[in-house]
Design an enzyme around this catalytic site. Structure first.
Site, PDB file in Angstrom:
ATOM      1  N   LYS A  52       0.850  -1.203   0.000  1.00 43.94           N
ATOM      2  CA  LYS A  52       0.000   0.000   0.000  1.00 43.94           C
ATOM      3  C   LYS A  52       0.878   1.242   0.000  1.00 43.94           C
ATOM      4  CE  LYS A  52      -3.937   2.034   2.533  1.00 43.94           C
ATOM      5  NZ  LYS A  52      -4.874   1.885   3.677  1.00 43.94           N
ATOM      6  N   SER A 127      -9.796   1.961   2.701  1.00 48.41           N
ATOM      7  CA  SER A 127      -8.904   2.718   1.851  1.00 48.41           C
ATOM      8  C   SER A 127      -7.864   1.870   1.124  1.00 48.41           C
ATOM      9  CB  SER A 127      -8.187   3.769   2.689  1.00 48.41           C
ATOM     10  OG  SER A 127      -7.341   3.146   3.646  1.00 48.41           O
ATOM     11  N   SER A 151     -10.036  -0.430   6.915  1.00 50.51           N
ATOM     12  CA  SER A 151      -9.457  -0.353   5.571  1.00 50.51           C
ATOM     13  C   SER A 151      -8.745  -1.599   5.059  1.00 50.51           C
ATOM     14  CB  SER A 151      -8.508   0.826   5.472  1.00 50.51           C
ATOM     15  OG  SER A 151      -9.251   2.003   5.383  1.00 50.51           O
TER      16      SER A 151
HETATM   17  N1  GLN Z   1     -13.297   4.338   6.095  1.00 48.30           N
HETATM   18  C1  GLN Z   1     -12.645   4.741   7.299  1.00 48.30           C
HETATM   19  C2  GLN Z   1     -12.195   6.177   7.192  1.00 48.30           C
HETATM   20  O1  GLN Z   1     -12.444   6.752   6.192  1.00 48.30           O
HETATM   21  C3  GLN Z   1     -11.498   3.818   7.595  1.00 48.30           C
HETATM   22  C4  GLN Z   1     -10.247   4.167   6.914  1.00 48.30           C
HETATM   23  C5  GLN Z   1      -9.082   3.311   7.291  1.00 48.30           C
HETATM   24  O2  GLN Z   1      -9.227   2.282   7.962  1.00 48.30           O
HETATM   25  N2  GLN Z   1      -7.904   3.749   6.906  1.00 48.30           N
HETATM   26  O3  GLN Z   1     -11.606   6.730   8.077  1.00 48.30           O
END
Ligand code: GLN
Length: 447
Positions: A52, A127, A151
């Site tokens: 990532k 994400s 995410s």
């Molecule tokens: N969807 C969540 C957010 O927007 C989780 C994001 C994540 O785990 N990096 O914060």
């Protein structure tokens, strides 16, 4: 390794998982591995892996999918990248994501769109959407993602993969571009449960460069993986089977899995996590507050994007940040700065921290009685690209089943458990702090 790149070059036009490929380095590493011969004691050696793009890779561009870091080339590897290299894995490139890991669809990337390999009109989740799409499309067998509020698990669920959010502290965060430092964890995406345990073996461990790194032992996560679930007590948190699970097929798939566990000799017990309803507000206040602090370093001076038309010192800060950050990142900075500001702190940040404690206590209480918890990972399957992007609140609400786990710091693994309208459905197996072993054992028995 040559065929890995041929395949990526062919498929990534459609999927769009990768932001950067480091072909020459990877081919050189593969040649070296050929000369040395595969290490028989190390099952991961010679295998390709994708990373990532919020995880620092020495000499390879690391953008966090932000214009702010579009040309940023780190001078060091994150601990997890060092560890994968020690295990003999070869990083083939960097994977797309929501900017600074803020989002749930990868549509917040400032650099490109990633599509779900199961249906190219759908999002891969986020994400870590690039990390999920790359494994689901067969481009790499393994990738790393990060999970602050879901995410890893949500994109794993949207793409039919196995995705682990380890216990907070299990995996070093050194070299991970910080979002919500008290919530962030790195973890693997794989196709199978055992592969996942093997990769977690490789990346776990104490790290002096991360003050929150766990000082205890790291077990072999594959040990006892095939012991089965006979006698295991599986908790079913009733709040996780609520009306937001709009697609009843999701709930049905998880219930079927629970029936199977029962047939295999597990005991199914209903439990309650009564403070789950505070998960979303607590998470978005805490994560945004931490983000607003972490992102202060992007000031247009030390590194990253600097605006071209600058008249004063203040211009450097204001214009660089205004032009370098995307809309969602700015929204979080404003929300976080507001929650932390004097006069509002007690009403917002402090309340959120108190709710977090209650949520953690819910899990502790449930785990007095059961070994793992099983629940759906998400309330919907992969949605249409463009479907939610203009409705931030709907996007936030979609994380209702994943964020409590991060607030509590417990580990959770998402595994595929069926389909709804031809799209994969995921269920999560949540464990006690530092008990990833039991999670893998339960997941392996189901798989
Ligand atoms: N969807 C969540 C957010 O927007 C989780 C994001 C994540 O785990 N990096 O914060």
């Amino acid at each position: 390794m040559e065929s890995v790149y041929e395949n990526i070059e062919e498929t990534d036009e459609k999927v769009g998982a990768f932001l950067t490929l480091n072909k020459e380095d990877a081919l050189a590493a593969a040649r070296e591995a050929d000369e040395k011969g595969i290490d028989p004691d190390n099952v991961l050696s010679g295998l390709p892996v994708g990373i990532k793009d919020n995880i620092s890779t020495k000499g390879v561009r690391t953008t966090a999918a932000s214009k702010m870091l579009e040309d940023f080339v780190p001078v060091y590897d994150a601990t997890v990248v060092e560890k994968l290299k020690q295990a003999g894995m070869i990083s083939v490139g960097k994977l797309n994501m929501d900017e600074f890991a803020m989002g749930g669809s990868t549509e917040n990337s400032a650099l490109k769109i990633t599509r779900n390999p199961w249906d190219l009109s759908k999002v891969p989740g986020g994400s870590s959407g690039g990390s999920a799409a790359a494994v689901a499309a067969g481009q790499v067998p393994v990738s790393l993602g990060s999970d602050t509020g879901g995410s890893i698990r949500q994109p794993a669920s949207f793409t039919g993969l196995v995705g682990m959010k380890p216990t907070y502290g299990r995996v070093s965060r050194f070299g991970l571009i910080a979002f919500g430092s008290s919530l962030d964890q790195i973890g693997p995406f794989t196709r199978t449960v055992k592969d996942n345990a093997l990769v977690l073996n490789a990346i776990s461990g104490t790290d002096d460069r991360d003050g929150t790194s766990y000082r205890g032992e790291t077990p072999d996560f594959t040990e006892g993986i095939d012991k089965g679930v006979k006698g295991l007590r599986i908790g079913v948190p009733k709040e996780y089977f609520h009306e937001d699970a709009k697609e009843t097929e999701i709930v049905e798939s998880v219930r079927k899995a629970l029936d199977m566990y029962k047939k295999m000799g597990a005991e199914i017990v209903e439990v309650s996590l009564p403070h789950s309803k505070y998960g979303i507000p607590a998470y978005y206040i805490i994560a945004s507050s931490e983000a607003s602090s972490n992102l202060q370093r992007f000031d247009g001076i030390r590194y990253g994007y600097r605006s071209e038309n600058i008249g004063s010192l203040e211009d450097i800060y204001v214009k660089s940040r205004s032009e370098g950050f995307g809309l969602e990142v700015k929204r979080r900075i404003m929300l976080g700065t507001f929650s932390l500001s004097s006069g509002f702190y007690d009403a917002h940040f402090k309340k959120a921290a108190q709710a977090r404690t209650l949520i953690r206590q819910d899990f502790e209480k449930a785990f007095e009685d059961v070994d793992v918890l099983v629940a759906p990972t998400t309330t919907s399957t992969a949605f249409e690209i463009g479907g939610k992007i203009d409705d931030p609140l709907a996007m936030y609400m979609a994380d209702v089943l994943t964020v409590p786990v991060n607030l509590a710091g417990v580990p959770s693994l998402s595994i595929p458990c069926g389909f709804s309208e031809d799209l994969p459905v995921g269920m999560q197996i949540i464990g006690k702090h530092f008990d990833e072993q039991t999670i893998y054992r339960a997941a392996y028995a189901y798989e």
